[in-house]
Design an enzyme around this catalytic site. Structure first.
Site, mmCIF file in Angstrom:
data_model
loop_
_atom_site.group_PDB
_atom_site.id
_atom_site.type_symbol
_atom_site.label_atom_id
_atom_site.label_comp_id
_atom_site.label_asym_id
_atom_site.label_seq_id
_atom_site.Cartn_x
_atom_site.Cartn_y
_atom_site.Cartn_z
ATOM 1 N N ASN A 9 1.166 4.604 8.996
ATOM 2 C CA ASN A 9 1.724 3.249 9.094
ATOM 3 C C ASN A 9 3.094 3.366 9.752
ATOM 4 O O ASN A 9 4.042 3.833 9.128
ATOM 5 C CB ASN A 9 1.838 2.665 7.682
ATOM 6 C CG ASN A 9 2.599 1.354 7.632
ATOM 7 O OD1 ASN A 9 2.832 0.725 8.671
ATOM 8 N ND2 ASN A 9 2.977 0.932 6.441
ATOM 9 N N LYS A 11 5.032 1.014 10.620
ATOM 10 C CA LYS A 11 5.943 -0.085 10.271
ATOM 11 C C LYS A 11 6.583 -0.633 11.558
ATOM 12 O O LYS A 11 5.909 -0.656 12.586
ATOM 13 C CB LYS A 11 6.969 0.382 9.236
ATOM 14 C CG LYS A 11 6.274 1.072 8.053
ATOM 15 C CD LYS A 11 7.176 1.385 6.902
ATOM 16 C CE LYS A 11 6.349 2.074 5.813
ATOM 17 N NZ LYS A 11 7.109 2.362 4.605
ATOM 18 N N HIS A 93 0.828 -4.552 1.787
ATOM 19 C CA HIS A 93 1.838 -3.488 1.660
ATOM 20 C C HIS A 93 3.008 -4.017 0.821
ATOM 21 O O HIS A 93 3.374 -5.183 0.935
ATOM 22 C CB HIS A 93 2.327 -3.055 3.040
ATOM 23 C CG HIS A 93 3.167 -1.821 2.975
ATOM 24 N ND1 HIS A 93 4.480 -1.851 2.594
ATOM 25 C CD2 HIS A 93 2.863 -0.522 3.193
ATOM 26 C CE1 HIS A 93 4.958 -0.611 2.600
ATOM 27 N NE2 HIS A 93 3.997 0.214 2.958
ATOM 28 N N GLU A 95 6.072 -3.780 1.110
ATOM 29 C CA GLU A 95 7.175 -4.379 1.878
ATOM 30 C C GLU A 95 6.869 -5.840 2.206
ATOM 31 O O GLU A 95 7.778 -6.668 2.283
ATOM 32 C CB GLU A 95 7.440 -3.545 3.138
ATOM 33 C CG GLU A 95 8.118 -2.228 2.776
ATOM 34 C CD GLU A 95 7.883 -1.090 3.741
ATOM 35 O OE1 GLU A 95 7.429 -1.327 4.876
ATOM 36 O OE2 GLU A 95 8.148 0.060 3.341
ATOM 37 N N GLU A 163 0.218 2.988 -3.785
ATOM 38 C CA GLU A 163 1.544 3.329 -3.288
ATOM 39 C C GLU A 163 2.608 2.894 -4.303
ATOM 40 O O GLU A 163 3.030 1.726 -4.295
ATOM 41 C CB GLU A 163 1.812 2.620 -1.964
ATOM 42 C CG GLU A 163 0.849 2.994 -0.867
ATOM 43 C CD GLU A 163 1.461 2.778 0.508
ATOM 44 O OE1 GLU A 163 1.568 3.756 1.248
ATOM 45 O OE2 GLU A 163 1.856 1.647 0.820
ATOM 46 N N GLY A 169 9.279 5.906 1.046
ATOM 47 C CA GLY A 169 10.474 6.165 1.839
ATOM 48 C C GLY A 169 11.623 6.785 1.063
ATOM 49 O O GLY A 169 12.750 6.837 1.562
ATOM 50 N N SER A 208 5.927 8.805 0.385
ATOM 51 C CA SER A 208 6.577 10.108 0.611
ATOM 52 C C SER A 208 5.596 11.269 0.740
ATOM 53 O O SER A 208 5.884 12.382 0.293
ATOM 54 C CB SER A 208 7.618 10.386 -0.471
ATOM 55 O OG SER A 208 8.665 9.427 -0.392
HETATM 56 P P1 PGA Z 1 6.481 6.689 3.377
HETATM 57 O O1 PGA Z 1 5.794 5.250 3.454
HETATM 58 O O2 PGA Z 1 5.410 7.723 3.673
HETATM 59 O O3 PGA Z 1 7.545 6.669 4.409
HETATM 60 O O4 PGA Z 1 7.005 6.849 1.981
HETATM 61 C C1 PGA Z 1 4.497 5.045 2.961
HETATM 62 C C2 PGA Z 1 4.084 3.617 3.181
HETATM 63 O O5 PGA Z 1 4.913 2.707 3.081
HETATM 64 O O6 PGA Z 1 2.890 3.365 3.449
#
Ligand code: PGA
Length: 248
Positions: A9, A11, A93, A95, A163, A169, A208
């Site tokens: 992803n 983003k 997601h 976010e 997640e 992140g 992560s």
């Molecule tokens: P990350 O993000 O691997 O940077 O922690 C995962 C995600 O948001 O799908």
């Protein structure tokens, strides 16, 4: 037998130059022994799909609107993603749930729209740190799953990504036992919701995932792959994660 899936992803990152990664991954993983997916920003989908061609890398969207068309400024429908060459779309997601207040009901409607157009919907769910510390994780996940997954979903039309919000992140991940516990719950509840078809739905862990923790995560039961954010932006990070998945 569930086919493993390594999903990236991007983003709101990546430029047209970043699509070189598609050729790099296609060459490194030409054996196609697992599914590989990149979800770039919507503006890069069509060129990404053109460069992926019939190779091992699929492309997907990061979100879609639940409606097929209409007065929804700035939004993209599932059909538009499919026309640009996407075969998957991420929905729900954290976010988007956090920034745009997307509810489970809204996420379910998006997933349904995606499935109806022929896309696989990757439905994301996960607990906050407060919820984990309060011992609410399993209850939160069970409710999100029940309310976000469309009835009639199949292994071909649904992927579920666990997640934990606090792991995205941040470089922090749950213990292997905690990941396994949530994935076992998801598998059981999916079977309750979808019957035997629940066994065919792939479960991804996300948050992560890096080259140095991927193998341990992929060794867990009911982990069928990963949804990777930061480490999906560069071939040198993402390719070893794909390799770890193939070897798991
Ligand atoms: P990350 O993000 O691997 O940077 O922690 C995962 C995600 O948001 O799908």
């Amino acid at each position: 037998m569930r086919r493993k899936l390594a999903a990236g992803n991007w983003k709101m990152n990546g430029t047209i130059e970043a699509l070189d990664m598609i050729e790099d991954l296609s060459a490194a993983h030409a054996d196609a022994s697992c599914d590989i997916l990149l979800c770039p920003p919507a503006t890069l989908l069509a060129p990404a799909a053109a460069r992926a061609g019939t190779g091992p890398v699929a492309v997907g969207g990061q979100d879609c609107h639940a409606a097929a068309k209409g007065a929804h400024t700035g939004d993209v429908s599932a059909g538009m993603l499919a026309e640009a060459g996407a075969t998957y779309v991420i929905v729900g997601h954290s976010e988007r749930r956090e920034t745009y207040g997307e509810t489970d009901v809204a996420v379910c409607a998006k997933a349904k729209a995606a499935q109806e157009i022929g896309l696989s919907a990757i439905v994301c769910l996960g607990e906050t740190l407060t919820q984990r510390e309060a011992g609410e994780t399993l209850a939160v996940i069970a409710k999100q799953l029940k309310d976000s997954v469309p009835q009639g979903s199949t292994g071909a039309t649904l992927v579920v990504a666990y997640e934990p919000i606090w792991a995205i992140g941040t470089g922090k991940i749950p213990t292997m036992e905690e990941i396994a516990e949530v994935h076992a719950l998801l598998r059981g509840d999916l079977t309750g919701l979808l019957g035997p078809e629940g066994q065919n739905v792939r479960l991804l862990y996300g948050g992560s995932v890096k080259p140095d923790n991927a193998a341990a995560i992929f060794a867990l039961p009911d982990v069928d792959g990963a949804l990777v954010g930061g480490a999906s932006l560069k071939t040198e990070d993402f390719s070893p994660i794909v390799t770890a998945l193939k070897q798991s």
